[in-house]
Motif scaffolding. Sequence first.
Motif, PDB file in Angstrom:
ATOM      1  N   ILE A   1       0.814  -1.214   0.000  1.00  0.00           N
ATOM      2  CA  ILE A   1       0.000   0.000   0.000  1.00  0.00           C
ATOM      3  C   ILE A   1       0.854   1.274   0.000  1.00  0.00           C
ATOM      4  O   ILE A   1       0.357   2.348  -0.348  1.00  0.00           O
ATOM      5  N   ILE A   2       2.121   1.154   0.351  1.00  0.00           N
ATOM      6  CA  ILE A   2       2.992   2.331   0.292  1.00  0.00           C
ATOM      7  C   ILE A   2       3.202   2.797  -1.149  1.00  0.00           C
ATOM      8  O   ILE A   2       3.652   3.921  -1.393  1.00  0.00           O
ATOM      9  N   GLN A   3       2.843   1.939  -2.125  1.00  0.00           N
ATOM     10  CA  GLN A   3       2.967   2.327  -3.533  1.00  0.00           C
ATOM     11  C   GLN A   3       1.754   3.123  -4.031  1.00  0.00           C
ATOM     12  O   GLN A   3       1.779   3.659  -5.135  1.00  0.00           O
ATOM     13  N   HIS A   4       0.702   3.205  -3.225  1.00  0.00           N
ATOM     14  CA  HIS A   4      -0.473   3.981  -3.613  1.00  0.00           C
ATOM     15  C   HIS A   4      -0.241   5.451  -3.295  1.00  0.00           C
ATOM     16  O   HIS A   4       0.278   5.810  -2.225  1.00  0.00           O
ATOM     17  N   ALA A   5      -0.642   6.315  -4.202  1.00  0.00           N
ATOM     18  CA  ALA A   5      -0.326   7.743  -4.079  1.00  0.00           C
ATOM     19  C   ALA A   5      -0.873   8.363  -2.798  1.00  0.00           C
ATOM     20  O   ALA A   5      -0.195   9.156  -2.139  1.00  0.00           O
ATOM     21  N   ASP A   6      -2.099   8.012  -2.420  1.00  0.00           N
ATOM     22  CA  ASP A   6      -2.674   8.663  -1.239  1.00  0.00           C
ATOM     23  C   ASP A   6      -2.003   8.195   0.042  1.00  0.00           C
ATOM     24  O   ASP A   6      -1.817   8.980   0.972  1.00  0.00           O
ATOM     25  N   VAL A   7      -1.629   6.926   0.085  1.00  0.00           N
ATOM     26  CA  VAL A   7      -0.883   6.445   1.258  1.00  0.00           C
ATOM     27  C   VAL A   7       0.480   7.123   1.321  1.00  0.00           C
ATOM     28  O   VAL A   7       0.934   7.552   2.394  1.00  0.00           O
ATOM     29  N   ARG A   8       1.123   7.251   0.161  1.00  0.00           N
ATOM     30  CA  ARG A   8       2.416   7.938   0.129  1.00  0.00           C
ATOM     31  C   ARG A   8       2.243   9.394   0.586  1.00  0.00           C
ATOM     32  O   ARG A   8       3.094   9.935   1.304  1.00  0.00           O
TER      33      ARG A   8
ATOM     34  N   VAL B   1      -1.165  13.203  13.432  1.00  0.00           N
ATOM     35  CA  VAL B   1      -0.364  12.088  12.925  1.00  0.00           C
ATOM     36  C   VAL B   1      -0.914  10.757  13.435  1.00  0.00           C
ATOM     37  O   VAL B   1      -0.986   9.775  12.680  1.00  0.00           O
ATOM     38  N   ALA B   2      -1.313  10.713  14.703  1.00  0.00           N
ATOM     39  CA  ALA B   2      -1.873   9.466  15.239  1.00  0.00           C
ATOM     40  C   ALA B   2      -3.161   9.092  14.506  1.00  0.00           C
ATOM     41  O   ALA B   2      -3.398   7.914  14.198  1.00  0.00           O
ATOM     42  N   GLU B   3      -3.985  10.082  14.194  1.00  0.00           N
ATOM     43  CA  GLU B   3      -5.218   9.824  13.446  1.00  0.00           C
ATOM     44  C   GLU B   3      -4.899   9.340  12.028  1.00  0.00           C
ATOM     45  O   GLU B   3      -5.538   8.416  11.520  1.00  0.00           O
ATOM     46  N   GLN B   4      -3.916   9.968  11.395  1.00  0.00           N
ATOM     47  CA  GLN B   4      -3.510   9.518  10.072  1.00  0.00           C
ATOM     48  C   GLN B   4      -2.927   8.105  10.117  1.00  0.00           C
ATOM     49  O   GLN B   4      -3.075   7.335   9.166  1.00  0.00           O
ATOM     50  N   GLY B   5      -2.283   7.785  11.224  1.00  0.00           N
ATOM     51  CA  GLY B   5      -1.761   6.436  11.382  1.00  0.00           C
ATOM     52  C   GLY B   5      -2.866   5.392  11.346  1.00  0.00           C
ATOM     53  O   GLY B   5      -2.709   4.319  10.740  1.00  0.00           O
ATOM     54  N   VAL B   6      -3.995   5.688  11.980  1.00  0.00           N
ATOM     55  CA  VAL B   6      -5.148   4.790  11.913  1.00  0.00           C
ATOM     56  C   VAL B   6      -5.623   4.664  10.469  1.00  0.00           C
ATOM     57  O   VAL B   6      -5.936   3.568   9.987  1.00  0.00           O
ATOM     58  N   GLN B   7      -5.650   5.792   9.759  1.00  0.00           N
ATOM     59  CA  GLN B   7      -6.127   5.783   8.368  1.00  0.00           C
ATOM     60  C   GLN B   7      -5.221   4.942   7.474  1.00  0.00           C
ATOM     61  O   GLN B   7      -5.701   4.218   6.596  1.00  0.00           O
ATOM     62  N   VAL B   8      -3.926   5.032   7.685  1.00  0.00           N
ATOM     63  CA  VAL B   8      -2.998   4.214   6.888  1.00  0.00           C
ATOM     64  C   VAL B   8      -3.271   2.726   7.112  1.00  0.00           C
ATOM     65  O   VAL B   8      -3.213   1.916   6.178  1.00  0.00           O
ATOM     66  N   HIS B   9      -3.618   2.363   8.338  1.00  0.00           N
ATOM     67  CA  HIS B   9      -3.922   0.966   8.645  1.00  0.00           C
ATOM     68  C   HIS B   9      -5.254   0.521   8.051  1.00  0.00           C
ATOM     69  O   HIS B   9      -5.537  -0.688   8.009  1.00  0.00           O
ATOM     70  N   GLY B  10      -6.085   1.478   7.627  1.00  0.00           N
ATOM     71  CA  GLY B  10      -7.403   1.103   7.139  1.00  0.00           C
ATOM     72  C   GLY B  10      -8.245   0.528   8.261  1.00  0.00           C
ATOM     73  O   GLY B  10      -8.156   0.947   9.414  1.00  0.00           O
ATOM     74  N   GLY B  11      -9.062  -0.481   7.933  1.00  0.00           N
ATOM     75  CA  GLY B  11      -9.936  -1.084   8.941  1.00  0.00           C
ATOM     76  C   GLY B  11      -9.168  -1.653  10.115  1.00  0.00           C
ATOM     77  O   GLY B  11      -9.648  -1.641  11.259  1.00  0.00           O
ATOM     78  N   MET B  12      -7.945  -2.125   9.879  1.00  0.00           N
ATOM     79  CA  MET B  12      -7.142  -2.687  10.971  1.00  0.00           C
ATOM     80  C   MET B  12      -6.742  -1.629  11.989  1.00  0.00           C
ATOM     81  O   MET B  12      -6.469  -1.951  13.142  1.00  0.00           O
ATOM     82  N   GLY B  13      -6.706  -0.376  11.556  1.00  0.00           N
ATOM     83  CA  GLY B  13      -6.376   0.679  12.504  1.00  0.00           C
ATOM     84  C   GLY B  13      -7.437   0.873  13.558  1.00  0.00           C
ATOM     85  O   GLY B  13      -7.158   1.380  14.650  1.00  0.00           O
ATOM     86  N   PHE B  14      -8.662   0.467  13.248  1.00  0.00           N
ATOM     87  CA  PHE B  14      -9.777   0.607  14.183  1.00  0.00           C
ATOM     88  C   PHE B  14      -9.842  -0.567  15.153  1.00  0.00           C
ATOM     89  O   PHE B  14     -10.642  -0.562  16.089  1.00  0.00           O
ATOM     90  N   ILE B  15      -9.008  -1.561  14.911  1.00  0.00           N
ATOM     91  CA  ILE B  15      -8.946  -2.735  15.774  1.00  0.00           C
ATOM     92  C   ILE B  15      -7.850  -2.526  16.806  1.00  0.00           C
ATOM     93  O   ILE B  15      -6.701  -2.260  16.462  1.00  0.00           O
TER      94      ILE B  15
END
Length: 560
Positions: free
Chosen positions: A325-332, A389-403
């Motif tokens: 996912i690091i290759q996706h523009a929005d994640v980058r 940054v912590a909130e964005q960290g959850v977003q990078v994880h996607g659904g797993m960030g909410f777990i």
Amino acid sequence: MAYRSPVADIRFILDKVVPLAPVAATERFAEATPETVEAVLTEAGKLCDEVMAPLLRAGDLHPARLENGVVRTSPGFREAYQQIAEGGWVAVAAPQEYGGMGLPQTICVAVNDMMSGANLALQLNPLLTQGQIEALEHHASEEIKALYIPKLISGEWSGTMNLTEPQAGSDVGALRSRAEPLGDGTYAITGQKIFISWGDSDVTENICHLVLARLPDASPGTKGISLFMVPKYIPDAAGKPGVANTLGVVSLEHKMGLHGSPTCVMSFEAAKGWMVGEPGKGMAAMFTMMNNARLAVGVQGIGVAEAAFQQALAYAQERVQFSQIIQHADVRRMLAEMRAEIFAARSIALACAVALDLGRATGEDHWLARAALLTPIAKAYGTDTGIWVAEQGVQVHGGMGFIEQTGAAQYCRDVRVTAIYEGTNGIQAMDLAGRKMADDGRAAFRLLQEIEDAAKAAREALPDLAEAVWQSAETLREHTEGMIAQGTQDRFAGAVPYLRAFARVLGAHYHLRAALEGGAHEKLAAVYIRRLLPQAEAALAAARAGAVDLFALSPEDLGA
């Protein structure tokens, strides 16, 4: 992923962006040689990575608990605290005459940055003690200094600050705690305090409470408040913890995060206390501790941001959705902006600390004014960065960030309170737009001139980036001139966006300095200056709006 202390990033900033060299060139801090600084940061990093960080999850899952009037800390916290104390990490900047290292505050800030990233709940304990040491050093009697400061520095005893009451939060002048003279130079302190971080624990043999209370004949408001040292155990003739004082923990707060940090409701029932400073001057003395804590809390936000970013980056490199996912523009984009924000916030905090050290070492007013100006910016921007940054960290994880099992959500929960600690970020903004401009903006304009001069000097090497920074500083200068002429209500209505704009311009300035070193620093600076710096103009537009539209809405309109 295991946390790694950002020693190299901190060293780069102190070498190339916010140089520590002028501090080390003073007589007071001559021992802060590059070799000493490198050794201190390296050893602190090992403690953070190997001792504190592994306990982060345990503190969240197994909170501090109150048993029979005694607070029991999370598994492993007591042993980890002992290593912090034995290593001298409570006393990095504490005076050598009482057993401290006597290093610059800048080094203490850097160590606290790493400790906050490793385990914020545990780091809060030595942080509060550091603030108390400074308050006692400046305001306490020689007897109190001699008794308490060495014990606080060694980590045998810990310190707290007791301001807030149920009816007196930011309005400290509304407090009701009272102090009755006992006729022997001591006082009976009675009242209840809430939100007292590390108000009790089993990690130290005594806990030293600095408590704000009012004398019987005191005037109302903040001018009538005095400050008192009220220990959990009253020291005996040998300076050892003696009989228990008449104070205790009523309950522990059930918090959104920082579960490993016991936040206490404290009750003082005619507890014996000693005055610190002069009668009615308690707020001035406490502000010494609070100002120390404001910069430190900003650094807490930066530390948590670092940890959240590291975890998000590792996840993005491992997680495959079509590709990594690091290759996706929005994640980058998210990762690049997270990294750029951390660098900017860390540079501002270290710049504030350097100014503070130079002011103390030289006595020159302009450095003290610089530190005062940067303190509310460092606090608010540092904590806002931590939350974002912590909130964005959850977003990078996607659904797993909410777990919860991934740990990404804990950073959000733990860091959120830092925007409230030591004066909310709105109060910090009003301080910047109000009190810090009482010199007609001289300190601000001096800093803005330095930013413009540096941008001019960088035009040949980095024309596009330098021009953008120069223009943003000039726009901020023009707005500052207009703001100083505004009335208080209009100024305060625009204070938060004004602080954000100032932080944006400062961040761009430090990124531009780093960009001159080339490589990844230039690339990261381009992200910040091209993508984030433009937000300063939008923030200033909001700051210029004044208060009319806000107060045109009645409470009834807001509830419609």
